[in-house]
Design an enzyme around this catalytic site. Structure first.
Site, PDB file in Angstrom:
ATOM      1  N   GLU A  91       0.814  -1.209   0.000  1.00 38.58           N
ATOM      2  CA  GLU A  91       0.000   0.000   0.000  1.00 38.58           C
ATOM      3  C   GLU A  91       0.850   1.262   0.000  1.00 38.58           C
ATOM      4  OE1 GLU A  91      -4.035  -1.864   1.860  1.00 38.58           O
ATOM      5  OE2 GLU A  91      -2.673  -0.932   3.279  1.00 38.58           O
ATOM      6  N   CYS A 104       3.292   8.371   1.517  1.00 44.58           N
ATOM      7  CA  CYS A 104       3.845   7.378   2.436  1.00 44.58           C
ATOM      8  C   CYS A 104       4.057   6.094   1.646  1.00 44.58           C
ATOM      9  CB  CYS A 104       2.845   7.180   3.581  1.00 44.58           C
ATOM     10  SG  CYS A 104       3.334   5.909   4.750  1.00 44.58           S
ATOM     11  N   CYS A 111       6.741  -7.573   6.835  1.00 44.15           N
ATOM     12  CA  CYS A 111       7.887  -7.128   7.628  1.00 44.15           C
ATOM     13  C   CYS A 111       8.251  -8.251   8.577  1.00 44.15           C
ATOM     14  CB  CYS A 111       7.546  -5.869   8.425  1.00 44.15           C
ATOM     15  SG  CYS A 111       8.975  -5.226   9.342  1.00 44.15           S
ATOM     16  N   CYS A 115       6.739  -6.162  15.279  1.00 43.83           N
ATOM     17  CA  CYS A 115       6.368  -5.293  16.409  1.00 43.83           C
ATOM     18  C   CYS A 115       4.953  -5.663  16.862  1.00 43.83           C
ATOM     19  CB  CYS A 115       6.464  -3.827  16.010  1.00 43.83           C
ATOM     20  SG  CYS A 115       8.140  -3.371  15.540  1.00 43.83           S
ATOM     21  N   CYS A 118       1.659  -3.808  15.302  1.00 42.74           N
ATOM     22  CA  CYS A 118       1.675  -3.407  13.892  1.00 42.74           C
ATOM     23  C   CYS A 118       1.031  -4.454  12.996  1.00 42.74           C
ATOM     24  CB  CYS A 118       3.116  -3.155  13.459  1.00 42.74           C
ATOM     25  SG  CYS A 118       3.286  -2.854  11.692  1.00 42.74           S
ATOM     26  N   CYS A 338      -1.639   4.963  10.011  1.00 42.02           N
ATOM     27  CA  CYS A 338      -0.375   4.324  10.416  1.00 42.02           C
ATOM     28  C   CYS A 338      -0.622   2.955  11.004  1.00 42.02           C
ATOM     29  CB  CYS A 338       0.263   5.085  11.570  1.00 42.02           C
ATOM     30  SG  CYS A 338       1.092   6.508  11.088  1.00 42.02           S
TER      31      CYS A 338
HETATM   32  N1  SAH Z   1       9.187  -0.101   9.798  1.00 40.60           N
HETATM   33  C1  SAH Z   1       9.327   1.285   9.997  1.00 40.60           C
HETATM   34  C2  SAH Z   1       8.402   2.116   9.160  1.00 40.60           C
HETATM   35  C3  SAH Z   1       6.974   1.668   8.992  1.00 40.60           C
HETATM   36  S1  SAH Z   1       5.868   1.801  10.311  1.00 40.60           S
HETATM   37  C4  SAH Z   1       9.180   1.628  11.461  1.00 40.60           C
HETATM   38  O1  SAH Z   1       8.757   0.769  12.224  1.00 40.60           O
HETATM   39  O2  SAH Z   1       9.523   2.750  11.821  1.00 40.60           O
HETATM   40  C5  SAH Z   1       5.530   3.565  10.467  1.00 40.60           C
HETATM   41  C6  SAH Z   1       5.149   3.975  11.882  1.00 40.60           C
HETATM   42  O3  SAH Z   1       3.840   3.483  12.246  1.00 40.60           O
HETATM   43  C7  SAH Z   1       6.109   3.416  12.926  1.00 40.60           C
HETATM   44  O4  SAH Z   1       6.424   4.382  13.887  1.00 40.60           O
HETATM   45  C8  SAH Z   1       5.281   2.324  13.543  1.00 40.60           C
HETATM   46  O5  SAH Z   1       5.747   1.964  14.811  1.00 40.60           O
HETATM   47  C9  SAH Z   1       3.905   2.931  13.545  1.00 40.60           C
HETATM   48  N2  SAH Z   1       2.815   1.956  13.747  1.00 40.60           N
HETATM   49  C10 SAH Z   1       2.831   0.641  13.462  1.00 40.60           C
HETATM   50  N3  SAH Z   1       1.642   0.077  13.800  1.00 40.60           N
HETATM   51  C11 SAH Z   1       0.871   1.065  14.307  1.00 40.60           C
HETATM   52  C12 SAH Z   1      -0.485   1.120  14.791  1.00 40.60           C
HETATM   53  N4  SAH Z   1      -1.270   0.035  14.800  1.00 40.60           N
HETATM   54  N5  SAH Z   1      -0.969   2.305  15.213  1.00 40.60           N
HETATM   55  C13 SAH Z   1      -0.191   3.421  15.154  1.00 40.60           C
HETATM   56  N6  SAH Z   1       1.074   3.424  14.688  1.00 40.60           N
HETATM   57  C14 SAH Z   1       1.614   2.264  14.269  1.00 40.60           C
HETATM   58 FE1  SF4 Z   2       7.937  -3.707  10.725  1.00 42.69          FE
HETATM   59 FE2  SF4 Z   2       5.627  -2.708  11.603  1.00 42.69          FE
HETATM   60 FE3  SF4 Z   2       7.720  -2.936  13.262  1.00 42.69          FE
HETATM   61 FE4  SF4 Z   2       7.760  -1.073  11.309  1.00 42.69          FE
HETATM   62  S1  SF4 Z   2       6.331  -1.162  13.032  1.00 42.69           S
HETATM   63  S2  SF4 Z   2       9.418  -2.516  11.895  1.00 42.69           S
HETATM   64  S3  SF4 Z   2       6.632  -2.187   9.682  1.00 42.69           S
HETATM   65  S4  SF4 Z   2       6.623  -4.653  12.272  1.00 42.69           S
END
Ligand code: SAH
Ligand code: SF4
Length: 366
Positions: A91, A104, A111, A115, A118, A338
């Site tokens: 996306e 974005c 990934c 996390c 996420c 996000c």
């Molecule tokens: N992998 C990279 C970039 C992609 S995620 C990273 O982790 O930085 C972009 C941002 O969205 C990151 O700060 C991530 O922690 C945040 N994010 C991920 N899942 C989320 C959620 N469910 N709600 C709000 N922010 C989230």
């Molecule tokens: Fe990967 Fe999501 Fe963690 Fe970013 S926030 S490193 S996209 S698992």
């Protein structure tokens, strides 16, 4: 597979054209046609000699990925679902604001970093995107969005905050970044391109050497104990190493601060004490904070902190002199906020198998 010119930055294209016996300025002309003017048809490249055009048509292609769907949210946020082959889709989200238009973009199908909060991470990992697939998102968005009445491109800023961890796909991401910055291509300033990482420390060090752009770090916790749970890569690269890498990065960064992203999770990382610990943690890193209210997705284990809690958390950081903004949740009616980006990822890491592994009961025979 044929050579796709979208996979090459300026240097790469000059080297490729040299192999064809063509001069460097020809490569630059083609680079401009592709990225500056969004052209994929060699016949439209009118200042290129017909002979060379024919030769290019016979040997190379300009092949952006295909758009599967294009949705517009009530608030103007626009989400493109982009085909990256073999049943995978990623996306790309465009976020219009008063003074800029931010795209974005994604860097991986899925990934591997997992996390806890996420949606992309929950789907597992398929593969790194190619340069053509990364820069292709900007190419496609420029085509779809075009220019404003003053002739400026609608997309004025790029953030690498879509699906995937950009620093885990280092070489392709750096080549795509070089194209974004190249005056013959997109000509974006380093300040207008932001890479967000969960904190792969050695790759932050390499980025500093290879192509420094604005840096955002997904911090999300004030202690190693909590960050180990939320952002598992922290077990490998703990906070002390991450913050040291940030300080080094700032020596060459286009901005004089790091942006710390901090997802607000109800009852997990959002207390007054957490805010105070954060202030102590980052005291020697010039920074801004961007609080991101958690965006839920199906089967997520967390809740968003209440608005009043987020306000109070921001107030504590602000009163310590730290510039703090709270991200507006945009595009959540089309799941474009996000952390909600899901696309379509065929997990190749067998993570789900590992998670769901059933330990067979030993049958005791009498
Ligand atoms: N992998 C990279 C970039 C992609 S995620 C990273 O982790 O930085 C972009 C941002 O969205 C990151 O700060 C991530 O922690 C945040 N994010 C991920 N899942 C989320 C959620 N469910 N709600 C709000 N922010 C989230
Ligand atoms: Fe990967 Fe999501 Fe963690 Fe970013 S926030 S490193 S996209 S698992």
């Amino acid at each position: 597979m044929s050579i796709n010119l979208l996979d090459y930055d300026g240097y790469g294209l000059v080297a490729l054209f040299a192999e064809f016996g063509e001069k460097p300025f020809r490569a630059t002309q083609v680079l401009r046609w592709i990225h500056r003017f969004g052209q994929s048809d060699f016949d439209a490249m009118t200042d290129i000699a017909k002979g060379l055009r024919e030769k290019l048509k016979a040997t190379v292609v300009i092949q952006p990925p295909a758009i599967i769907s294009d949705q517009i949210s009530d608030d103007g946020t626009r989400k493109f679902l982009v085909d990256v082959g073999a049943g995978n889709a990623i996306e790309t989200v465009f976020i219009p604001e008063n003074d800029r238009g931010t795209l974005c973009i994604s860097t991986q199908a899925g990934c591997a970093l997992d996390c806890a909060f996420c949606s992309t991470g929950k789907q597992g990992f398929n593969r790194n995107l190619t340069v053509a697939e990364i820069i292709g998102q900007l190419w496609l968005a420029n085509r779809a969005l075009g220019h404003d009445p003053k002739g400026e491109r609608i997309v004025s800023n790029v953030v690498l905050m879509g699906m995937g961890e950009p620093l885990a796909n280092f070489d392709n991401v750096v080549t795509a970044l070089r194209l974004m910055l190249d005056d013959h291509a997109y000509g974006l300033s380093r300040r207008r391109v932001t890479l967000s990482t969960s904190g792969i420390v050695p790759a932050i060090e390499r980025l500093r050497e290879a192509c420094p752009v604005s840096l955002a770090i997904s911090l999300h916790a004030p202690t190693d104990a909590l960050r180990n749970q939320l952002v598992p890569i922290n077990r490998k690269y703990p906070l002390s190493e991450l913050l040291a890498a940030c300080r080094e990065y700032l020596k060459v960064a286009p901005r004089d601060f790091i942006t710390f992203e901090y997802v607000m999770l109800d009852g997990i990382n959002d207390s007054d004490d957490d805010a105070r610990m954060l202030i102590a943690l980052i005291h020697d890193v010039p920074c801004k904070f961007n609080l991101i209210p958690f965006n839920p997705f199906p089967n997520s284990d967390f809740r968003r902190s209440p608005a009043e809690r987020i306000r109070r958390f921001a107030e504590i950081l602000l009163s310590a002199g730290i510039v703090t903004t709270t991200r507006k949740t945009r595009g959540d009616d089309i799941d474009a906020a996000c952390g909600q980006l899901a696309g379509q990822v065929k997990d190749k890491s067998r993570r789900h198998e590992r998670r769901n592994k059933i330990i067979p009961l030993v049958e005791i025979s009498s």
